[in-house]
Scaffold this motif. Structure first.
Motif, PDB file in Angstrom:
ATOM      1  N   THR A 356      61.202  92.553  43.879  1.00  0.00           N
ATOM      2  CA  THR A 356      61.103  91.127  43.378  1.00  0.00           C
ATOM      3  C   THR A 356      60.870  90.265  44.370  1.00  0.00           C
ATOM      4  O   THR A 356      59.888  89.155  43.949  1.00  0.00           O
ATOM      5  CB  THR A 356      62.187  90.643  42.276  1.00  0.00           C
ATOM      6  OG1 THR A 356      63.508  90.270  43.358  1.00  0.00           O
ATOM      7  CG2 THR A 356      62.488  91.571  41.279  1.00  0.00           C
ATOM      8  N   ARG A 409      63.096  82.576  44.063  1.00  0.00           N
ATOM      9  CA  ARG A 409      63.963  82.971  42.909  1.00  0.00           C
ATOM     10  C   ARG A 409      65.179  83.230  43.352  1.00  0.00           C
ATOM     11  O   ARG A 409      65.378  84.011  44.368  1.00  0.00           O
ATOM     12  CB  ARG A 409      63.258  84.181  41.987  1.00  0.00           C
ATOM     13  CG  ARG A 409      64.109  84.672  40.791  1.00  0.00           C
ATOM     14  CD  ARG A 409      64.076  83.822  39.686  1.00  0.00           C
ATOM     15  NE  ARG A 409      64.812  84.122  38.695  1.00  0.00           N
ATOM     16  CZ  ARG A 409      63.996  84.221  37.507  1.00  0.00           C
ATOM     17  NH1 ARG A 409      62.606  83.729  37.148  1.00  0.00           N
ATOM     18  NH2 ARG A 409      64.652  84.793  36.438  1.00  0.00           N
ATOM     19  N   LEU A 502      62.589  93.083  35.501  1.00  0.00           N
ATOM     20  CA  LEU A 502      61.918  92.819  36.643  1.00  0.00           C
ATOM     21  C   LEU A 502      60.541  91.825  36.154  1.00  0.00           C
ATOM     22  O   LEU A 502      60.012  90.998  36.751  1.00  0.00           O
ATOM     23  CB  LEU A 502      61.264  94.066  37.261  1.00  0.00           C
ATOM     24  CG  LEU A 502      62.238  94.823  38.072  1.00  0.00           C
ATOM     25  CD1 LEU A 502      61.647  96.104  38.694  1.00  0.00           C
ATOM     26  CD2 LEU A 502      63.015  94.029  38.994  1.00  0.00           C
ATOM     27  N   ASP A 503      59.981  92.197  34.750  1.00  0.00           N
ATOM     28  CA  ASP A 503      59.087  91.422  34.436  1.00  0.00           C
ATOM     29  C   ASP A 503      59.387  90.197  34.256  1.00  0.00           C
ATOM     30  O   ASP A 503      58.468  89.167  34.315  1.00  0.00           O
ATOM     31  CB  ASP A 503      58.266  92.139  33.162  1.00  0.00           C
ATOM     32  CG  ASP A 503      57.784  93.543  33.252  1.00  0.00           C
ATOM     33  OD1 ASP A 503      57.426  93.864  34.308  1.00  0.00           O
ATOM     34  OD2 ASP A 503      57.914  94.135  32.373  1.00  0.00           O
ATOM     35  N   ILE A 505      61.462  88.162  35.842  1.00  0.00           N
ATOM     36  CA  ILE A 505      61.566  87.656  36.888  1.00  0.00           C
ATOM     37  C   ILE A 505      60.097  87.066  37.544  1.00  0.00           C
ATOM     38  O   ILE A 505      60.092  86.111  38.227  1.00  0.00           O
ATOM     39  CB  ILE A 505      62.494  88.531  38.079  1.00  0.00           C
ATOM     40  CG1 ILE A 505      63.710  88.612  37.730  1.00  0.00           C
ATOM     41  CG2 ILE A 505      62.322  87.889  39.405  1.00  0.00           C
ATOM     42  CD1 ILE A 505      64.673  89.518  38.588  1.00  0.00           C
ATOM     43  N   ASN A 507      57.524  89.490  38.825  1.00  0.00           N
ATOM     44  CA  ASN A 507      56.824  90.479  39.856  1.00  0.00           C
ATOM     45  C   ASN A 507      55.362  90.755  39.427  1.00  0.00           C
ATOM     46  O   ASN A 507      55.581  91.718  38.911  1.00  0.00           O
ATOM     47  CB  ASN A 507      57.706  91.263  40.660  1.00  0.00           C
ATOM     48  CG  ASN A 507      56.849  91.685  41.935  1.00  0.00           C
ATOM     49  OD1 ASN A 507      55.731  91.651  42.146  1.00  0.00           O
ATOM     50  ND2 ASN A 507      57.813  92.334  42.784  1.00  0.00           N
TER      51      ASN A 507
END
Length: 565
Positions: A356, A409, A502-503, A505, A507
């Motif tokens: 990320t 982040r 992950l989506d 966050i 990236n």
């Protein structure tokens, strides 16, 4: 025909002299009232300084204290002298010593000459007044106020409570309807003389002497009786903050004042040399000959009030910090909290940082120290890894971390072994994204080489803490984005939850997971949980795990897994 200026002066007499000369040079007669609290020596020097101006007069002095009758008495004295000594005056403009003309005096004269019968005075009924802050509306007329709000606050409040208790109320004289508005008015000779020469004036004066802040209601109420045409607005630009205190204009407000197109502005800082120099000597050449429109700058003042009262998101300041619930967002930007992931996956922090590009910390609220990313002892903003400093105010620690690293982040680990005081703070924070694998705290115990009695004791404690924490996460007051999986359901299909995290966050370059973190070896974990159950500790937060075992007195057959429930 001209415009007469009545000036109420109590401080910064040097600036008042400068403004009075400006009015006089523009052809306006000036009557000045100087507060009786000004020393006689200072007053005499002020009078002497303006003695060369034939159209400047000084009226009888009154003591002017905020919220009391003295300000009305001073306005009456100045207006009476103006009407009697300057018969050519058509409009009387009430101003203060801190008022500053923004446009050439002749423009004001021409503007009022085109409106010979119009009175400019803000006048609204108490039901329609939205600007009273921390004060009284209808009660300022129905109760009596013989005590000073500033000097005798205890007596003021006590007498108000007493009148309410015994039901003491006054009636408006002669059926007068009370109105309120700015004290800075511009009235025609006809209206003003009618107010001052009314046979009922002693009755009205007696009543308003016990009204609270009568300078905002005396002329505003009586003008309704005599005026043929009232424009309910003031020609003086005067702005107030959320506490009801007037905004003070400084040198850097020059362009703002010009944009307002107003004739006069209040309140000007006495040391705003640039403002006085530009507007009193430059003939305000940059101002347009247009209708005054203070509403053009209302948006700027509204933003200033919002910044002062709410501040910037996630940044605490003196005016908000002592007041719970006043914060403009608990933190300044989004961040992620992971519970149980570092227990279930090997080097989860390193994998997440690589996937990320976020800064991934360990357990920021571990009991012994703050586990900053990369083992750092200091973070942005000189945040220390000292647990004692962090625990002095855990919420401020988290807010400072997010604020000082804004634009990057932040992610950190959390679990039942950490300090739990911070839980409610990030749970109520809309910026928080909380992902939980419940029961994963049992994995380090399973892999440890410790006596089973000690493991069982710790497991019982950790499960109780996490159970309480899960109740917090499921509270109706939660504002964070919370996802909870039991450990059993997570390990059945870990790819989808990881991809979702992950989506969120953000990236965007990572379409699908090409590399996943390595899960620890859980061979025998089900039997470990069964052993805890056999010892009297029921492990229920991690879900159902299969346990392979032999069944006594059963025929030999392939072993089947049994579930720990």
């Amino acid at each position: 025909m001209s415009v007469g200026i009545v000036m109420l002066v109590h401080t910064a007499l040097g600036r008042a002299e400068q403004v009075a000369r400006h009015w006089a040079a523009g052809g306006c007669p000036v009557v000045i009232h100087v507060d009786r609290s000004v020393p006689k020596k200072t007053y005499a020097a002020f009078v002497d300084a303006l003695s060369d101006l034939r159209q400047v007069r000084f009226c009888k002095r009154h003591r002017c204290e905020w919220g009391t009758w003295g300000i009305v008495a001073a306005s009456q004295a100045g207006a009476e002298m103006m009407l009697s000594e300057f018969p050519d005056v058509r409009h009387v403009y009430l101003a203060s010593g801190s008022c500053l003309p923004l446009r050439p005096v002749q423009e004001l004269i021409d503007y009022l000459a085109a409106r010979p019968r119009t009175d400019f005075i803000e006048s609204a009924t108490t039901a329609d007044v939205p600007w009273t802050v921390g004060g009284l509306d209808q009660e300022r007329f129905t109760l009596r106020f013989p005590f000073s709000w500033k000097r005798q606050r205890y007596l003021f409040d006590t007498f108000v409570k007493l009148q309410r208790k015994i039901g003491l109320k006054r009636k408006m004289p002669n059926g007068l309807v009370p109105h309120m508005g700015s004290q800075w008015w511009c009235l025609t000779r006809q209206t003003l003389s009618a107010i001052l020469q009314d046979p009922e004036r002693p009755t009205y004066d007696t009543f308003f002497k016990r009204v609270w802040i009568p300078d905002e209601s005396y002329f505003q109420s009586l003008a309704k009786l005599y005026s043929g045409h009232i424009e309910s607005r003031s020609l003086t630009l005067s702005k107030f903050d959320f506490q009801g205190k007037p905004h003070i204009f400084y040198d850097d407000h020059l362009q703002l004042l010009r944009r307002s197109d107003c004739f006069v502005a209040r309140k000007i800082w006495p040391h705003a040399n640039r403002l006085y120099e530009v507007f009193l000597t430059d003939a305000a050449g940059a101002m347009k000959k247009t209708e005054p429109n203070p509403g053009k700058i209302d948006r700027i003042f509204a933003k200033a009030v919002e910044r002062r009262t709410r501040g910037r998101a996630g940044l605490y300041m003196q005016s908000r910090f002592p007041n719970p619930g006043w914060e403009n967002g608990i933190t300044s930007s989004p961040y992620s909290v992971f519970e149980g992931f570092s227990d279930l996956f090997e080097d989860f922090e390193g994998w997440l940082a690589k996937a990320t590009s976020a800064r991934v910390h360990g357990h920021l609220f571990a009991p012994d120290r703050v586990e900053f990313a990369g083992g750092q002892s200091l973070m942005n903003g000189a945040l220390s890894d000292s647990a004692a400093l962090r625990d002095y105010n855990p919420r401020s620690f988290l807010c400072n971390l997010i604020w000082n690293t804004r634009g990057e982040r932040q992610c950190f680990q959390f679990g039942p072994a950490d300090i739990q005081d911070i839980a409610w703070d990030f749970v109520k924070d809309p910026n928080a994204q909380v992902s939980v694998i419940s029961g994963a705290w049992a994995v380090p115990l399973f892999r440890s080489n410790r006596n089973f009695a000690d493991i069982r004791k710790d497991a019982a404690l950790l499960q109780r803490i996490e159970s309480e924490h899960l109740n917090v996460l499921r509270s109706p007051y939660v504002k964070a984005k919370v996802r909870i999986w039991t450990m059993a359901e997570f390990i059945e299909a870990p790819m989808e939850p990881l991809q979702t995290i992950l989506d969120e966050i953000g990236n965007r370059s990572l379409r699908r997971l090409a590399e996943v973190p390595k899960m620890v070896d859980l061979d025998g974990f089900g039997q470990f949980l069964q052993n805890l159950k056999n010892q009297g500790m029921h492990p229920y937060l991690m879900g159902d795990f299969p346990v392979a075992r032999d069944m006594p007195n059963a025929p030999q057959s392939p072993r089947k897994p049994y579930l720990v429930r």
